[in-house]
Design a protein around this motif. Structure first.
Motif, PDB file in Angstrom:
ATOM      1  N   THR A  16      -2.434   6.469   1.077  1.00  9.72           N
ATOM      2  CA  THR A  16      -3.329   6.080  -0.016  1.00  9.72           C
ATOM      3  C   THR A  16      -4.700   5.705   0.542  1.00  9.72           C
ATOM      4  OG1 THR A  16      -1.437   5.291  -1.286  1.00  9.72           O
ATOM      5  CG2 THR A  16      -3.614   4.522  -1.974  1.00  9.72           C
ATOM      6  N   VAL A  17      -4.696   4.931   1.605  1.00  5.52           N
ATOM      7  CA  VAL A  17      -5.964   4.563   2.255  1.00  5.52           C
ATOM      8  C   VAL A  17      -6.685   5.823   2.723  1.00  5.52           C
ATOM      9  CG1 VAL A  17      -7.014   3.316   4.180  1.00  5.52           C
ATOM     10  CG2 VAL A  17      -5.092   2.290   2.931  1.00  5.52           C
ATOM     11  N   CYS A  18      -5.947   6.732   3.309  1.00  9.57           N
ATOM     12  CA  CYS A  18      -6.526   7.981   3.809  1.00  9.57           C
ATOM     13  C   CYS A  18      -7.140   8.793   2.670  1.00  9.57           C
ATOM     14  CB  CYS A  18      -5.445   8.786   4.525  1.00  9.57           C
ATOM     15  SG  CYS A  18      -6.058  10.239   5.366  1.00  9.57           S
ATOM     16  N   ARG A  19      -6.475   8.826   1.539  1.00  8.41           N
ATOM     17  CA  ARG A  19      -7.004   9.572   0.395  1.00  8.41           C
ATOM     18  C   ARG A  19      -8.309   8.952  -0.105  1.00  8.41           C
ATOM     19  NH1 ARG A  19      -3.146  10.336  -4.171  1.00  8.41           N
ATOM     20  NH2 ARG A  19      -4.661  11.904  -4.760  1.00  8.41           N
ATOM     21  N   PHE A  20      -8.389   7.625  -0.118  1.00 11.93           N
ATOM     22  CA  PHE A  20      -9.642   6.978  -0.508  1.00 11.93           C
ATOM     23  C   PHE A  20     -10.746   7.306   0.498  1.00 11.93           C
ATOM     24  CE2 PHE A  20      -7.336   4.716  -3.699  1.00 11.93           C
ATOM     25  CZ  PHE A  20      -8.289   4.265  -4.606  1.00 11.93           C
TER      26      PHE A  20
ATOM     27  N   TRP B 149      -0.423  15.205   6.748  1.00 11.32           N
ATOM     28  CA  TRP B 149      -0.669  14.133   5.796  1.00 11.32           C
ATOM     29  C   TRP B 149      -1.808  13.263   6.292  1.00 11.32           C
ATOM     30  CZ3 TRP B 149       2.500  12.669   1.460  1.00 11.32           C
ATOM     31  CH2 TRP B 149       3.425  13.636   1.129  1.00 11.32           C
ATOM     32  N   ILE B 150      -1.716  12.845   7.540  1.00  8.41           N
ATOM     33  CA  ILE B 150      -2.769  12.040   8.157  1.00  8.41           C
ATOM     34  C   ILE B 150      -3.047  12.637   9.528  1.00  8.41           C
ATOM     35  CG2 ILE B 150      -3.351   9.784   9.139  1.00  8.41           C
ATOM     36  CD1 ILE B 150      -1.578   8.529   6.968  1.00  8.41           C
TER      37      ILE B 150
ATOM     38  N   MET C  13     -11.294   1.034  -3.196  1.00 10.05           N
ATOM     39  CA  MET C  13      -9.864   0.758  -3.180  1.00 10.05           C
ATOM     40  C   MET C  13      -9.575  -0.664  -3.654  1.00 10.05           C
ATOM     41  SD  MET C  13      -7.114   1.778  -0.329  1.00 10.05           S
ATOM     42  CE  MET C  13      -5.381   1.517  -0.688  1.00 10.05           C
ATOM     43  N   VAL C  14     -10.385  -1.626  -3.262  1.00 10.93           N
ATOM     44  CA  VAL C  14     -10.215  -3.002  -3.743  1.00 10.93           C
ATOM     45  C   VAL C  14     -10.306  -3.011  -5.264  1.00 10.93           C
ATOM     46  CG1 VAL C  14     -11.330  -5.264  -3.877  1.00 10.93           C
ATOM     47  CG2 VAL C  14     -10.937  -4.208  -1.656  1.00 10.93           C
ATOM     48  N   ALA C  15     -11.295  -2.325  -5.820  1.00 12.49           N
ATOM     49  CA  ALA C  15     -11.444  -2.274  -7.278  1.00 12.49           C
ATOM     50  C   ALA C  15     -10.227  -1.615  -7.927  1.00 12.49           C
ATOM     51  CB  ALA C  15     -12.716  -1.526  -7.643  1.00 12.49           C
ATOM     52  N   ALA C  16      -9.755  -0.537  -7.347  1.00 12.57           N
ATOM     53  CA  ALA C  16      -8.597   0.162  -7.905  1.00 12.57           C
ATOM     54  C   ALA C  16      -7.335  -0.685  -7.832  1.00 12.57           C
ATOM     55  CB  ALA C  16      -8.394   1.484  -7.162  1.00 12.57           C
TER      56      ALA C  16
ATOM     57  N   ALA D 212      -8.203   5.326  13.189  1.00 14.14           N
ATOM     58  CA  ALA D 212      -9.121   4.188  13.359  1.00 14.14           C
ATOM     59  C   ALA D 212      -9.766   3.797  12.031  1.00 14.14           C
ATOM     60  CB  ALA D 212     -10.196   4.513  14.399  1.00 14.14           C
ATOM     61  N   SER D 213     -10.146   4.774  11.233  1.00  9.18           N
ATOM     62  CA  SER D 213     -10.750   4.482   9.931  1.00  9.18           C
ATOM     63  C   SER D 213      -9.734   3.873   8.973  1.00  9.18           C
ATOM     64  CB  SER D 213     -11.344   5.755   9.319  1.00  9.18           C
ATOM     65  OG  SER D 213     -12.464   6.173  10.051  1.00  9.18           O
ATOM     66  N   ILE D 214      -8.516   4.362   9.001  1.00  5.51           N
ATOM     67  CA  ILE D 214      -7.456   3.799   8.154  1.00  5.51           C
ATOM     68  C   ILE D 214      -7.242   2.333   8.516  1.00  5.51           C
ATOM     69  CG2 ILE D 214      -4.963   3.864   7.679  1.00  5.51           C
ATOM     70  CD1 ILE D 214      -5.201   6.962   7.986  1.00  5.51           C
ATOM     71  N   ASP D 215      -7.162   2.052   9.795  1.00  2.00           N
ATOM     72  CA  ASP D 215      -6.972   0.669  10.243  1.00  2.00           C
ATOM     73  C   ASP D 215      -8.161  -0.212   9.856  1.00  2.00           C
ATOM     74  OD1 ASP D 215      -4.521   1.415  11.286  1.00  2.00           O
ATOM     75  OD2 ASP D 215      -5.247   1.533  13.362  1.00  2.00           O
TER      76      ASP D 215
END
Length: 83
Positions: A49-53, A12-13, A68-71, A20-23
């Motif tokens: 969700t963050v990882c998918r973006f 999944w992740i 992601m902010v816009a979504a 590091a990028s997710i954080d």
């Protein structure tokens, strides 16, 4: 039976390469969205969700966070709509 390479693709992740990028995206989101992540539904604020973006935006943290902010804002606005 799945091979080792198949299993790595099904993670999944990838903690080693993506954590590091997710954080970093979470940090950007926290600066842009009040009470991030506590005030938002789990399906919006989850690491996956963050990882998918990130994956969908060439792993570019700033771009993934911007989208992601816009979504998230759009989704929250939809949830306010009484219709």
């Amino acid at each position: 039976m799945a091979s080792a390479s198949d299993e790595s693709e099904l993670r999944w992740i990838d903690e080693e390469n993506e954590r590091a990028s997710i954080d970093a995206v979470h940090a950007i989101l926290a600066s842009e969205l009040s009470d991030w992540p506590a005030a938002y539904p789990a399906d919006l604020s989850h690491d996956l969700t963050v990882c998918r973006f990130l994956r969908g935006h060439q792993r570019k943290e700033a771009l993934a966070a911007e989208k992601m902010v816009a979504a998230v804002r759009y989704r929250m606005e939809l949830s306010k709509d009484p219709a």
